[in-house]
Design a protein around this motif. Structure first.
Motif, PDB file in Angstrom:
ATOM      1  N   VAL A   1      43.054  45.278  42.962  1.00 30.50           N
ATOM      2  CA  VAL A   1      41.902  44.410  43.236  1.00 30.50           C
ATOM      3  C   VAL A   1      41.494  43.642  41.987  1.00 30.50           C
ATOM      4  O   VAL A   1      41.353  42.409  42.002  1.00 30.50           O
ATOM      5  CB  VAL A   1      40.711  45.253  43.756  1.00 30.50           C
ATOM      6  N   SER A   2      41.330  44.367  40.855  1.00 24.36           N
ATOM      7  CA  SER A   2      40.839  43.677  39.656  1.00 24.36           C
ATOM      8  C   SER A   2      41.912  42.768  39.069  1.00 24.36           C
ATOM      9  O   SER A   2      41.596  41.691  38.561  1.00 24.36           O
ATOM     10  CB  SER A   2      40.354  44.687  38.619  1.00 24.36           C
TER      11      SER A   2
ATOM     12  N   LEU B   1      41.782  39.703  41.168  1.00 26.16           N
ATOM     13  CA  LEU B   1      40.578  38.937  40.813  1.00 26.16           C
ATOM     14  C   LEU B   1      40.802  38.171  39.515  1.00 26.16           C
ATOM     15  O   LEU B   1      40.473  36.976  39.413  1.00 26.16           O
ATOM     16  CB  LEU B   1      39.403  39.900  40.678  1.00 26.16           C
ATOM     17  N   CYS B   2      41.390  38.876  38.527  1.00 25.62           N
ATOM     18  CA  CYS B   2      41.652  38.235  37.233  1.00 25.62           C
ATOM     19  C   CYS B   2      42.612  37.065  37.412  1.00 25.62           C
ATOM     20  O   CYS B   2      42.372  35.964  36.902  1.00 25.62           O
ATOM     21  CB  CYS B   2      42.233  39.260  36.261  1.00 25.62           C
TER      22      CYS B   2
ATOM     23  N   LEU C   1      43.187  35.288  40.099  1.00 19.09           N
ATOM     24  CA  LEU C   1      42.511  34.206  40.824  1.00 19.09           C
ATOM     25  C   LEU C   1      41.614  33.403  39.895  1.00 19.09           C
ATOM     26  O   LEU C   1      41.688  32.165  39.833  1.00 19.09           O
ATOM     27  CB  LEU C   1      41.688  34.814  41.965  1.00 19.09           C
ATOM     28  N   LEU C   2      40.763  34.124  39.131  1.00 17.42           N
ATOM     29  CA  LEU C   2      39.818  33.449  38.229  1.00 17.42           C
ATOM     30  C   LEU C   2      40.560  32.619  37.192  1.00 17.42           C
ATOM     31  O   LEU C   2      40.207  31.461  36.921  1.00 17.42           O
ATOM     32  CB  LEU C   2      38.921  34.468  37.544  1.00 17.42           C
TER      33      LEU C   2
ATOM     34  N   CYS D   1      37.498  35.870  31.863  1.00 21.21           N
ATOM     35  CA  CYS D   1      37.944  36.311  33.193  1.00 21.21           C
ATOM     36  C   CYS D   1      38.558  37.706  33.104  1.00 21.21           C
ATOM     37  O   CYS D   1      38.274  38.582  33.930  1.00 21.21           O
ATOM     38  CB  CYS D   1      38.962  35.333  33.765  1.00 21.21           C
TER      39      CYS D   1
ATOM     40  N   SER E   1      37.254  41.215  34.808  1.00 22.88           N
ATOM     41  CA  SER E   1      38.083  42.011  35.711  1.00 22.88           C
ATOM     42  C   SER E   1      38.231  43.437  35.211  1.00 22.88           C
ATOM     43  O   SER E   1      38.262  44.379  36.013  1.00 22.88           O
ATOM     44  CB  SER E   1      39.453  41.372  35.864  1.00 22.88           C
TER      45      SER E   1
ATOM     46  N   VAL F   1      35.226  45.208  36.319  1.00 22.65           N
ATOM     47  CA  VAL F   1      35.294  45.539  37.750  1.00 22.65           C
ATOM     48  C   VAL F   1      36.198  46.746  37.965  1.00 22.65           C
ATOM     49  O   VAL F   1      35.872  47.660  38.745  1.00 22.65           O
ATOM     50  CB  VAL F   1      35.791  44.322  38.549  1.00 22.65           C
TER      51      VAL F   1
END
Lengths: 170, 99
Positions: A101-102, A105-106, A108-109, B11, B15, B18
């Motif tokens: 997940v992270s 996310l990383c 994508l960002l 970023c 992450s 998270v």
């Protein structure tokens, strides 16, 4: 924050320190070592603030984060150390899904932000501490007072929560 | 170039925070991860403050640091109270409010 090789090198070194420290913060099993690597991250971020010519914020970061918050966290870790050695449960759970997940996310960002076009250099002069202070006593005086109120509320709330329950002191 | 590098760093730092939030079982570990996320946000604000020469972005970063201090104080007070009442620092085992 000009694109000179020197500032780029400094930013790269500090970024490496921040990322390595951040990885340690979330992966080390020993919480005390994780807190110490948080100190590395905070100092690296303060250095990045200096690279970005925000001197006041860099010193506030060192004063408040490294000086106060980190000390507080180390105190809390020491006060709860006995409970941490007693527990049998593993230090982390669901490592693989969380990493997916992270990591997603990383990715994508980073892809979204890198595809945008950014200005090649800073638009004007750096923000000075004097200008910042002037803003705080003229235009931003209400938020400034509100944040002091939040501080008072946080202190009173923390004392009320952490104080030992029992008979009221005379 | 520096802009893109620092954007990628914020970023990645966010992450990592998270990831720490999702995996840590210890309540203090969760607070450490939250600090990472807040630092990533503050760094982003300062980066854009320099890029667009905007003063209020730095003010936002200052408020983030101040609120992070409040959050750490209240969070650690709750953790200390938890160690006394529930005898645990594991966030999973505290389910007093579960319906």
């Amino acid at each position: 924050m000009t694109d000179t090789p020197g500032s780029l090198l400094a930013a790269g070194l500090l970024a490496t320190a921040v990322l390595v420290g951040g990885l340690w913060v979330v992966t080390l099993r020993n919480l005390f070592r994780a807190a110490l690597s948080l100190g590395l991250v905070l100092l690296g971020v303060a250095g990045l603030f200096l690279v970005l010519e925000a001197e006041f914020l860099a010193f506030v970061q060192i004063l408040v984060y490294v000086g106060a918050i980190l000390t507080l966290i180390v105190f809390a870790i020491m006060l709860t150390a006995r409970l941490q050695t007693e527990t049998q449960a593993p230090a982390s759970r669901g490592t693989l899904p969380a990493a997916l997940v992270s990591g997603g996310l990383c990715g994508l960002l980073v892809t979204v932000t890198q595809r945008l076009t950014w200005p090649s250099g800073p638009a004007g002069e750096a923000v000075t501490t004097a200008a910042l202070g002037q803003q705080f006593i003229t235009r931003l005086v209400l938020p400034f007072e509100v944040i002091s109120l939040v501080f008072v509320a946080a202190i009173v709330g923390a004392i009320a929560v952490a104080a030992r329950q029992g008979r009221p002191s005379p | 170039m520096t802009t893109r590098l620092l954007l990628a760093v914020t970023c990645a730092l966010f992450s990592l925070g998270v990831y720490g939030m999702l995996t840590r079982r210890n309540a203090i570990g969760l607070l450490l991860a939250v600090e990472l996320i807040l630092n990533a946000a503050a760094l982003n604000f300062v980066l854009f403050s320099r890029l667009f020469a905007h003063i209020h972005a730095q003010v936002f970063a200052l408020f983030i640091i101040a609120l992070a201090a409040c959050e750490a104080v209240v969070g650690l007070a709750i953790v200390l109270n938890l160690t006394r009442s529930a005898r645990t620092v594991c966030a999973d085992e505290v389910d007093l409010l579960r319906g």
